[in-house]
Design an enzyme around this catalytic site. Structure first.
Site, PDB file in Angstrom:
ATOM      1  N   THR A   1       0.824  -1.210   0.000  1.00 47.13           N
ATOM      2  CA  THR A   1       0.000   0.000   0.000  1.00 47.13           C
ATOM      3  C   THR A   1       0.859   1.262   0.000  1.00 47.13           C
ATOM      4  OG1 THR A   1      -1.467   1.266   1.465  1.00 47.13           O
ATOM      5  CG2 THR A   1      -0.095  -0.349   2.524  1.00 47.13           C
ATOM      6  N   ASP A   2       0.266   2.369  -0.449  1.00 43.35           N
ATOM      7  CA  ASP A   2       0.967   3.663  -0.366  1.00 43.35           C
ATOM      8  C   ASP A   2       0.974   4.210   1.067  1.00 43.35           C
ATOM      9  OD1 ASP A   2      -1.722   4.318  -0.171  1.00 43.35           O
ATOM     10  OD2 ASP A   2      -1.675   5.883  -1.713  1.00 43.35           O
TER      11      ASP A   2
ATOM     12  N   TYR B   1      -1.612  -0.627  10.987  1.00 44.96           N
ATOM     13  CA  TYR B   1      -1.746  -1.283   9.673  1.00 44.96           C
ATOM     14  C   TYR B   1      -0.567  -0.937   8.775  1.00 44.96           C
ATOM     15  CZ  TYR B   1      -3.162  -1.845   4.782  1.00 44.96           C
ATOM     16  OH  TYR B   1      -3.179  -2.164   3.435  1.00 44.96           O
TER      17      TYR B   1
END
Ligand code: NAD
Length: 356
Positions: A136-137, A161
């Site tokens: 993810t970014d 996360y």
């Protein structure tokens, strides 16, 4: 890429995974889907392909080293696309432990098993093998009003996360550098589209709106995300898997920055048109601002020029078109949503799933 041997997709019963499994089968791959079936895993998202002769489902946890070793030995995949993860930021704030287990420990166990398997392969198969880690970014932290994330942006994760995904990215690259495993990493922006679990922003707004529930918006609603239609992401993943250079990272984004409030208002306007409220009022009346998420990153946006220049990928679906398709999909697939909201999918999952 050798299509005679199957590819292994982890997390194939999730949102992006189920879209990826379908695309891979369409493109002629055989697919082994290894999924634990957590709350986010839903076999009915792949109901249409369960009978496909090229599709095999294995229920199992990537943290279970012996199981992963068995799956690799038995199915002998030509490569792995690793998507299995705990993926919801709010849940990581309430309870980070599962995120550490699956995203860090689980990714590491998968790497351990993959390395042993990869070393045992004969030379041509060893050379063409790929391990693609889907990330993810959010690992890059938060942007100010200017600038874009790219492959060399320093890591600055700010939620449990994103910290767990950052750790897994580092582990994957370390296995590439240290042991020569042919790894690839992608860092992608926010996805939207069919089969997304109803806790995420866009499906949450659609499904709460038509149930006359409040539409919660964090803080002032001006947090910005770069949105990508899930099909475009899955096409990018297969392209990186097939043609990406081992050891490289590819940033993937939608070139579509939107504030959260803009997203919610646009979904409301689409619903006003496609599924009007019985009282004739706009769904926007249900919008409610709620206290901000702790550590809420302000802006994410991706510069995906590397994948565009090197592999010829650009997002194909304009945001307005993708969002309309998504709203229509949820309106037409309410039984899928109902089964999740009622917990029925969970009962079926426990009742019918076969342990590997
Ligand atoms: P999701 O939560 O919808 O699905 C995750 C899947 O992984 C589920 O099917 C779940 O059952 C499975 N899973 C979880 N723990 C497991 C374990 N221990 N062993 C085996 N399977 C397990 O997630 P998603 O939105 O489809 O995201 C998929 C991947 O893409 C994740 O790695 C996520 O970090 C990454 N990603 C997501 C987005 C996005 O916008 N959704 C953007 C960029 C990257």
């Amino acid at each position: 890429m050798n299509k005679r041997r199957p590819i292994l997709i982890t997390g194939g019963c999730g949102f992006i995974g189920s879209n990826l499994v379908r695309l891979a089968l369409q493109k002629g791959y055989s697919v082994i889907n290894l999924d634990k079936l957590t709350y986010a895993g839903n076999r009915s998202s792949l109901a249409g392909v369960e009978a496909h002769k090229g599709y095999t489902f294995v229920q199992g946890d990537i943290c279970d080293l012996a199981l992963v070793q068995r799956v690799l030995e038995e199915h002998r995949p030509s490569g792995i696309l690793h998507l299995a993860a705990e993926s919801h930021v709010d849940r990581s704030i309430d309870g980070p432990e599962e995120f550490i287990q699956t995203n860090i420990v689980g990714t590491h166990r998968l790497l351990v098993a993959t390395l042993t398997f990869w070393k045992s392969l004969p030379e041509p198969e060893k050379a063409s093998f790929r391990f693609l880690h889907v990330s993810t970014d959010e690992v890059f932290g938060s942007l100010g009003p200017e600038g874009l994330f790219h492959e060399f942006t320093p890591y600055d994760p700010r939620s449990p996360y994103s910290a767990s995904k950052a750790s897994s990215d580092h582990l994957v690259r370390a296995y590439g550098h240290t042991y020569g495993l042919p790894v690839l990493v992608t860092n992608c922006s926010n996805n939207y589209g069919p089969y997304q679990f109803p806790e995420k922003l866009i499906p949450l707004v659609i499904n709460s709106a038509i149930r006359n529930k409040p539409l919660p918006v964090y803080g002032d609603g001006y947090n910005i995300r770069d949105w990508l239609y899930v099909k475009d992401h899955t096409e990018a993943l297969l392209l990186v898997f097939e043609r990406g250079k081992p050891g490289e990272t590819y940033a993937i984004g939608g070139r579509s920055e939107k504030t959260n409030i803009e997203i919610v208002r646009t979904v409301c306007a689409l619903l006003d048109e496609l599924h009007p409220r019985s009282d004739g009022k706009s769904y926007a009346e249900q919008i409610t601002f709620v206290p901000d998420r702790p550590g809420h990153d302000r802006r994410y946006a991706i510069d995906s020029s590397k994948i565009a220049v090197e592999l010829g990928w650009t997002p194909r679906t304009p945001f307005e078109e993708g969002l309309r398709r998504t709203v229509l999909w949820y309106l037409e697939n309410q039984p899928w949503v109902e089964d999740i909201l009622s917990g029925k999918y969970h009962m079926e999952r426990l009742g019918t799933a076969k342990e590997a």
